[in-house]
Design a protein around this motif. Sequence first.
Motif, PDB file in Angstrom:
ATOM      1  N   ILE A 112       0.831  -1.203   0.000  1.00 52.74           N
ATOM      2  CA  ILE A 112       0.000   0.000   0.000  1.00 52.74           C
ATOM      3  C   ILE A 112       0.864   1.252   0.000  1.00 52.74           C
ATOM      4  CG2 ILE A 112      -0.247   0.055   2.530  1.00 52.74           C
ATOM      5  CD1 ILE A 112      -3.018   1.296   2.099  1.00 52.74           C
ATOM      6  N   GLY A 113       2.011   1.201   0.712  1.00 47.15           N
ATOM      7  CA  GLY A 113       2.910   2.345   0.705  1.00 47.15           C
ATOM      8  C   GLY A 113       3.480   2.597  -0.673  1.00 47.15           C
ATOM      9  N   PHE A 114       3.877   1.527  -1.348  1.00 47.22           N
ATOM     10  CA  PHE A 114       4.429   1.668  -2.696  1.00 47.22           C
ATOM     11  C   PHE A 114       3.367   2.151  -3.671  1.00 47.22           C
ATOM     12  CE2 PHE A 114       5.759  -0.163  -6.850  1.00 47.22           C
ATOM     13  CZ  PHE A 114       6.903   0.587  -7.013  1.00 47.22           C
ATOM     14  N   GLU A 115       2.161   1.594  -3.549  1.00 46.76           N
ATOM     15  CA  GLU A 115       1.054   2.024  -4.407  1.00 46.76           C
ATOM     16  C   GLU A 115       0.793   3.518  -4.234  1.00 46.76           C
ATOM     17  OE1 GLU A 115      -1.981   1.058  -7.110  1.00 46.76           O
ATOM     18  OE2 GLU A 115      -1.491  -0.622  -5.804  1.00 46.76           O
ATOM     19  N   LEU A 116       0.772   3.959  -2.976  1.00 48.81           N
ATOM     20  CA  LEU A 116       0.507   5.369  -2.699  1.00 48.81           C
ATOM     21  C   LEU A 116       1.613   6.253  -3.239  1.00 48.81           C
ATOM     22  CD1 LEU A 116       0.714   7.988  -0.608  1.00 48.81           C
ATOM     23  CD2 LEU A 116      -1.521   7.263  -1.454  1.00 48.81           C
ATOM     24  N   ARG A 117       2.865   5.811  -3.094  1.00 47.19           N
ATOM     25  CA  ARG A 117       3.981   6.608  -3.624  1.00 47.19           C
ATOM     26  C   ARG A 117       3.912   6.704  -5.145  1.00 47.19           C
ATOM     27  NH1 ARG A 117       6.687   3.492   0.238  1.00 47.19           N
ATOM     28  NH2 ARG A 117       7.845   2.284  -1.319  1.00 47.19           N
ATOM     29  N   MET A 118       3.459   5.644  -5.802  1.00 45.07           N
ATOM     30  CA  MET A 118       3.273   5.697  -7.258  1.00 45.07           C
ATOM     31  C   MET A 118       2.210   6.728  -7.629  1.00 45.07           C
ATOM     32  SD  MET A 118       5.110   3.486  -9.208  1.00 45.07           S
ATOM     33  CE  MET A 118       4.063   2.996 -10.578  1.00 45.07           C
ATOM     34  N   ILE A 119       1.108   6.737  -6.885  1.00 41.65           N
ATOM     35  CA  ILE A 119       0.029   7.672  -7.175  1.00 41.65           C
ATOM     36  C   ILE A 119       0.488   9.114  -6.968  1.00 41.65           C
ATOM     37  CG2 ILE A 119      -2.224   8.463  -6.339  1.00 41.65           C
ATOM     38  CD1 ILE A 119      -2.897   5.502  -5.816  1.00 41.65           C
ATOM     39  N   VAL A 120       1.201   9.352  -5.854  1.00 42.64           N
ATOM     40  CA  VAL A 120       1.691  10.704  -5.584  1.00 42.64           C
ATOM     41  C   VAL A 120       2.698  11.135  -6.650  1.00 42.64           C
ATOM     42  CG1 VAL A 120       3.062  12.111  -3.997  1.00 42.64           C
ATOM     43  CG2 VAL A 120       1.254  10.622  -3.108  1.00 42.64           C
ATOM     44  N   ALA A 121       3.600  10.222  -7.015  1.00 41.74           N
ATOM     45  CA  ALA A 121       4.591  10.552  -8.045  1.00 41.74           C
ATOM     46  C   ALA A 121       3.913  10.835  -9.384  1.00 41.74           C
ATOM     47  CB  ALA A 121       5.596   9.414  -8.188  1.00 41.74           C
ATOM     48  N   GLY A 122       2.826  10.118  -9.675  1.00 39.63           N
ATOM     49  CA  GLY A 122       2.064  10.412 -10.890  1.00 39.63           C
ATOM     50  C   GLY A 122       1.442  11.790 -10.835  1.00 39.63           C
ATOM     51  N   GLY A 123       0.905  12.154  -9.658  1.00 38.16           N
ATOM     52  CA  GLY A 123       0.350  13.488  -9.489  1.00 38.16           C
ATOM     53  C   GLY A 123       1.408  14.564  -9.653  1.00 38.16           C
ATOM     54  N   GLU A 124       2.587  14.312  -9.096  1.00 35.83           N
ATOM     55  CA  GLU A 124       3.679  15.282  -9.226  1.00 35.83           C
ATOM     56  C   GLU A 124       4.097  15.445 -10.688  1.00 35.83           C
ATOM     57  OE1 GLU A 124       6.180  15.098  -5.090  1.00 35.83           O
ATOM     58  OE2 GLU A 124       6.423  13.411  -6.465  1.00 35.83           O
ATOM     59  N   ARG A 125       4.048  14.345 -11.417  1.00 37.51           N
ATOM     60  CA  ARG A 125       4.431  14.418 -12.837  1.00 37.51           C
ATOM     61  C   ARG A 125       3.423  15.252 -13.630  1.00 37.51           C
ATOM     62  NH1 ARG A 125       9.015  14.591 -15.502  1.00 37.51           N
ATOM     63  NH2 ARG A 125       8.810  13.832 -17.638  1.00 37.51           N
ATOM     64  N   ILE A 126       2.134  15.093 -13.314  1.00 31.32           N
ATOM     65  CA  ILE A 126       1.117  15.903 -13.981  1.00 31.32           C
ATOM     66  C   ILE A 126       1.289  17.371 -13.609  1.00 31.32           C
ATOM     67  CG2 ILE A 126      -1.344  16.391 -14.135  1.00 31.32           C
ATOM     68  CD1 ILE A 126      -0.613  13.966 -15.721  1.00 31.32           C
ATOM     69  N   ILE A 127       1.597  17.648 -12.348  1.00 30.71           N
ATOM     70  CA  ILE A 127       1.833  19.032 -11.923  1.00 30.71           C
ATOM     71  C   ILE A 127       2.979  19.635 -12.717  1.00 30.71           C
ATOM     72  CG2 ILE A 127       2.761  20.422 -10.030  1.00 30.71           C
ATOM     73  CD1 ILE A 127       1.001  18.787  -8.142  1.00 30.71           C
ATOM     74  N   TYR A 128       4.046  18.886 -12.891  1.00 33.33           N
ATOM     75  CA  TYR A 128       5.185  19.346 -13.688  1.00 33.33           C
ATOM     76  C   TYR A 128       4.729  19.744 -15.100  1.00 33.33           C
ATOM     77  CZ  TYR A 128       9.317  18.843 -16.699  1.00 33.33           C
ATOM     78  OH  TYR A 128      10.297  19.036 -17.646  1.00 33.33           O
ATOM     79  N   LYS A 129       3.863  18.926 -15.688  1.00 32.85           N
ATOM     80  CA  LYS A 129       3.398  19.205 -17.049  1.00 32.85           C
ATOM     81  C   LYS A 129       2.414  20.378 -17.071  1.00 32.85           C
ATOM     82  CE  LYS A 129       4.179  14.574 -18.850  1.00 32.85           C
ATOM     83  NZ  LYS A 129       3.752  13.594 -19.871  1.00 32.85           N
ATOM     84  N   LEU A 130       1.611  20.506 -16.030  1.00 35.14           N
ATOM     85  CA  LEU A 130       0.714  21.656 -15.954  1.00 35.14           C
ATOM     86  C   LEU A 130       1.504  22.955 -15.891  1.00 35.14           C
ATOM     87  CD1 LEU A 130      -1.955  20.297 -13.429  1.00 35.14           C
ATOM     88  CD2 LEU A 130      -2.381  20.932 -15.810  1.00 35.14           C
ATOM     89  N   LYS A 131       2.576  22.946 -15.128  1.00 36.77           N
ATOM     90  CA  LYS A 131       3.419  24.142 -15.041  1.00 36.77           C
ATOM     91  C   LYS A 131       4.067  24.446 -16.384  1.00 36.77           C
ATOM     92  CE  LYS A 131       4.645  23.802 -10.123  1.00 36.77           C
ATOM     93  NZ  LYS A 131       5.766  23.563  -9.168  1.00 36.77           N
ATOM     94  N   ARG A 132       4.513  23.438 -17.071  1.00 34.95           N
ATOM     95  CA  ARG A 132       5.185  23.642 -18.367  1.00 34.95           C
ATOM     96  C   ARG A 132       4.237  24.185 -19.422  1.00 34.95           C
ATOM     97  NH1 ARG A 132       9.024  19.254 -20.860  1.00 34.95           N
ATOM     98  NH2 ARG A 132       9.307  21.065 -22.194  1.00 34.95           N
ATOM     99  N   CYS A 133       2.971  23.752 -19.380  1.00 32.71           N
ATOM    100  CA  CYS A 133       2.041  24.230 -20.416  1.00 32.71           C
ATOM    101  C   CYS A 133       1.560  25.646 -20.130  1.00 32.71           C
ATOM    102  CB  CYS A 133       0.855  23.280 -20.543  1.00 32.71           C
ATOM    103  SG  CYS A 133      -0.447  23.495 -19.311  1.00 32.71           S
ATOM    104  N   ARG A 134       1.775  26.138 -18.908  1.00 36.30           N
ATOM    105  CA  ARG A 134       1.480  27.509 -18.516  1.00 36.30           C
ATOM    106  C   ARG A 134       0.057  27.934 -18.896  1.00 36.30           C
ATOM    107  NH1 ARG A 134       5.543  30.159 -16.444  1.00 36.30           N
ATOM    108  NH2 ARG A 134       4.476  32.177 -16.739  1.00 36.30           N
ATOM    109  N   GLY A 135      -0.874  27.027 -18.629  1.00 37.83           N
ATOM    110  CA  GLY A 135      -2.270  27.379 -18.828  1.00 37.83           C
ATOM    111  C   GLY A 135      -2.858  27.013 -20.168  1.00 37.83           C
ATOM    112  N   ASP A 136      -2.035  26.551 -21.104  1.00 36.79           N
ATOM    113  CA  ASP A 136      -2.569  26.178 -22.413  1.00 36.79           C
ATOM    114  C   ASP A 136      -3.029  24.722 -22.365  1.00 36.79           C
ATOM    115  OD1 ASP A 136      -3.348  26.005 -24.998  1.00 36.79           O
ATOM    116  OD2 ASP A 136      -1.344  26.224 -25.876  1.00 36.79           O
ATOM    117  N   ILE A 137      -4.044  24.481 -21.535  1.00 36.76           N
ATOM    118  CA  ILE A 137      -4.564  23.127 -21.409  1.00 36.76           C
ATOM    119  C   ILE A 137      -5.573  22.816 -22.520  1.00 36.76           C
ATOM    120  CG2 ILE A 137      -4.157  22.507 -18.999  1.00 36.76           C
ATOM    121  CD1 ILE A 137      -7.179  24.476 -20.181  1.00 36.76           C
TER     122      ILE A 137
END
Length: 289
Positions: free
Chosen positions: A241-266
């Motif tokens: 469960i800890g590993f599963e949760l870390r995968m989910i959080v890391a996936g969220g962080e990766r999406i955040i990284y991409k949201l920042k890069r697109c600078r609102g052009d979603i």
Amino acid sequence: MQAFSKPVTTPASVTLAHTHYENFPVASVLLPAHLRYAVSVIYQFAREADDIADEGDASETERLQALQAYEDELLLIQAYIQAERPLFKTLQHVVHSHKLEVQSLLDLISAFKQDVVKTRYADFEELLDYCRRSANPVGRLMLQLYAADTSQYRQWSDQVCTALQLINFYQDIAIDLQKHGHNGRIYLCQDEMQAAGITEQDLRDERLDSAWQAFFLYNVARAEQLLLAGKPLGRHLSGRIGFELRMIVAGGERIIYKLKRCRGDIYRHRPTLRAFDWPIILLKALFKQ
């Protein structure tokens, strides 16, 4: 209206997504075998209910009636009365076997009902209340399944789930505008939009100037803060469960990284996880970052 499916007999395929029921790590290979069936049944319930709120061409009244029927079945389960429909008989067995809180399932139905009738959010408190019912129950159910349901873990889990829900809102600004008829859904706070000089027409016109970019990045940063606040949960939970949760959080962080890069052009660059993202996510999860 939405038909009831047959009871789940095999686990669903593994998914990692960030909307409503899809916050579930559905029957993932990371889950212990004895929990995969339970997660699949809960996922089926949540998916069907969410589809009632979102899919097809039923009227608002028909959607609410169908969701009320789901709620009525949950109330039977909560009262230890035999559920009437096949899916809920199966769900009843899962709930009682794993000592799950029916209130978490009722909260999901409440959120789906709200999606039928509410398309705007006055302020961040209103949005957080929606996330409390649309996203946080998922994490709480998983904690209960893993017998790890402590007060501190719930707080961290709620922060992670709320962050993932907000992240999805920012991914899907353009998609949500197409839902619920000509009005569309907007999960940005009305008071903050007004203060920033952002109008609903700006969203439809795909505004991309500096004011929109600053407003968009402010929202993304707030979601990131919530995700980071709940991140310790993945380090404190042991085993799968800890590993599963870390995968989910890391996936969220990766999406955040991409949201920042697109600078609102979603509108033209909706961030999604692609094949090359998964090694990054896996490494972060393995090293408990």
